[in-house]
Design a protein around this motif. Structure first.
Motif, short mmCIF file in Angstrom:
data_model
loop_
_atom_site.label_atom_id
_atom_site.label_comp_id
_atom_site.label_asym_id
_atom_site.label_seq_id
_atom_site.Cartn_x
_atom_site.Cartn_y
_atom_site.Cartn_z
N PRO A 97 -5.76 1.89 0.56
CA PRO A 97 -5.52 0.52 0.24
C PRO A 97 -4.00 0.07 0.74
O PRO A 97 -3.94 -0.89 1.53
CB PRO A 97 -5.90 0.29 -1.20
CG PRO A 97 -6.80 1.20 -1.40
CD PRO A 97 -6.28 2.52 -0.79
N ALA A 98 -3.19 0.82 0.41
CA ALA A 98 -1.73 0.42 0.50
C ALA A 98 -1.56 0.70 2.20
O ALA A 98 -0.86 -0.20 2.40
CB ALA A 98 -0.84 1.47 -0.28
N ASP A 99 -2.02 1.65 2.79
CA ASP A 99 -1.70 1.54 4.32
C ASP A 99 -2.50 0.48 4.84
O ASP A 99 -1.85 -0.08 5.83
CB ASP A 99 -2.42 3.02 4.72
CG ASP A 99 -1.72 4.34 4.56
OD1 ASP A 99 -0.27 4.18 4.27
OD2 ASP A 99 -2.35 5.27 4.70
N HIS A 100 -3.52 0.08 4.40
CA HIS A 100 -4.34 -1.18 4.84
C HIS A 100 -3.60 -2.23 5.04
O HIS A 100 -3.49 -3.03 5.88
CB HIS A 100 -5.81 -1.05 4.42
CG HIS A 100 -6.45 -2.54 4.88
ND1 HIS A 100 -6.82 -2.44 6.21
CD2 HIS A 100 -6.78 -3.50 4.36
CE1 HIS A 100 -7.58 -3.80 6.23
NE2 HIS A 100 -7.40 -4.41 5.29
N TYR A 101 -3.05 -2.63 3.68
CA TYR A 101 -2.52 -3.91 3.50
C TYR A 101 -1.24 -3.93 4.13
O TYR A 101 -1.08 -4.96 4.82
CB TYR A 101 -2.03 -3.90 1.86
CG TYR A 101 -3.34 -4.12 1.30
CD1 TYR A 101 -4.64 -4.50 1.54
CD2 TYR A 101 -3.35 -3.45 -0.20
CE1 TYR A 101 -5.69 -4.48 0.61
CE2 TYR A 101 -4.20 -3.07 -1.00
CZ TYR A 101 -5.62 -3.81 -0.52
OH TYR A 101 -6.66 -3.75 -1.52
N VAL A 102 -0.36 -2.87 4.43
CA VAL A 102 0.76 -2.91 5.02
C VAL A 102 0.71 -2.95 6.49
O VAL A 102 1.12 -3.97 7.49
CB VAL A 102 1.46 -1.82 4.97
CG1 VAL A 102 2.80 -1.49 5.97
CG2 VAL A 102 2.17 -1.51 3.45
N THR A 103 -0.44 -2.41 7.14
CA THR A 103 -0.92 -2.45 8.38
C THR A 103 -1.55 -3.91 8.77
O THR A 103 -1.26 -4.49 9.83
CB THR A 103 -2.08 -1.58 8.78
OG1 THR A 103 -1.57 -0.08 8.40
CG2 THR A 103 -2.34 -1.60 10.20
N ALA A 104 -2.11 -4.64 7.77
CA ALA A 104 -2.66 -5.72 8.11
C ALA A 104 -1.68 -6.94 8.33
O ALA A 104 -1.66 -7.92 9.07
CB ALA A 104 -3.85 -6.44 7.05
N VAL A 105 -0.58 -6.70 7.50
CA VAL A 105 0.39 -7.97 7.35
C VAL A 105 1.68 -7.62 8.40
O VAL A 105 2.39 -8.44 8.55
CB VAL A 105 0.81 -8.15 6.12
CG1 VAL A 105 -0.34 -8.57 5.14
CG2 VAL A 105 1.69 -7.03 5.44
N ASN A 106 1.81 -6.41 8.79
CA ASN A 106 3.17 -6.16 9.56
C ASN A 106 2.73 -6.19 11.22
O ASN A 106 1.86 -5.69 11.51
CB ASN A 106 3.43 -4.58 9.24
CG ASN A 106 4.66 -4.18 10.05
OD1 ASN A 106 5.09 -4.73 11.08
ND2 ASN A 106 5.56 -3.51 9.38
N ASP A 107 3.61 -7.02 11.62
CA ASP A 107 3.29 -7.53 13.02
C ASP A 107 3.66 -6.47 14.00
O ASP A 107 3.49 -6.57 15.13
CB ASP A 107 4.08 -8.79 13.53
CG ASP A 107 5.56 -8.74 13.21
OD1 ASP A 107 6.18 -7.61 13.00
OD2 ASP A 107 6.11 -9.57 13.54
N GLU A 108 3.92 -5.20 13.52
CA GLU A 108 4.55 -4.04 14.30
C GLU A 108 3.17 -3.18 14.59
O GLU A 108 2.90 -2.29 15.43
CB GLU A 108 5.43 -3.14 13.75
CG GLU A 108 6.66 -3.99 13.81
CD GLU A 108 7.79 -3.12 13.19
OE1 GLU A 108 7.71 -2.12 12.98
OE2 GLU A 108 8.85 -4.00 12.98
N PHE A 109 1.97 -3.62 13.99
CA PHE A 109 0.63 -2.83 14.03
C PHE A 109 -0.40 -3.69 14.80
O PHE A 109 -0.15 -4.97 14.63
CB PHE A 109 0.31 -2.40 12.70
CG PHE A 109 1.14 -1.23 11.92
CD1 PHE A 109 1.22 -0.04 12.31
CD2 PHE A 109 1.94 -1.94 10.90
CE1 PHE A 109 2.04 0.65 11.81
CE2 PHE A 109 2.80 -0.92 10.16
CZ PHE A 109 2.81 0.32 10.68
#
Length: 128
Positions: free
Chosen positions: A68-80
């Motif tokens: 879940p932590a990977d998903h949340y950071v990936t979802a909100v980070n504009d570098e992904f």
């Protein structure tokens, strides 16, 4: 984390605040409350157990078998590549979600430079 858990339990009302970038699933499950930011914008603040409800409400549920932590950071980070909302849009979505759940008045107040949160982060309190 074991030390911090024991440290928190050793005294009433003791709190620990950590900054962890993409914790493992094991560490993620030890955390009680989350503050998630992107580009200095608030994306989520509240219990870890409720963060998935917020992401589901925005159309970004955590995929099966995914940290879940990977998903949340990936979802909100504009570098992904998964990132489709701007930091401002994420912040607005969280604030609307908080108001719809009756959380805004009890946990935050608006100030000219952003939001002040009146709750304290807790990590691994009251664990058996």
């Amino acid at each position: 984390m074991k030390f911090l858990s024991e440290y928190v339990k050793a005294a009433p009302n003791r709190r620990v605040v950590l900054t962890i970038h993409q914790p493992s699933s094991y560490i993620w499950n030890l955390i009680d409350n989350i503050v998630l930011l992107t580009k200095s914008r608030l994306v989520y603040q509240g219990p870890r157990k409720e963060i998935e409800t917020f992401f589901e409400s925005t159309g970004y549920p955590t995929p099966d078998h995914y940290n879940p932590a990977d998903h949340y950071v990936t979802a909100v980070n504009d570098e992904f590549s998964l990132h489709e909302l701007s930091p401002e849009e994420w912040e607005k979505a969280f604030l609307q979600w908080s108001v719809s759940r009756g959380r805004q008045n009890s946990s935050m107040r608006r100030v000219s430079s952003g939001y002040i949160f009146q709750s304290t982060l807790q990590i691994n309190t009251n664990r058996a």
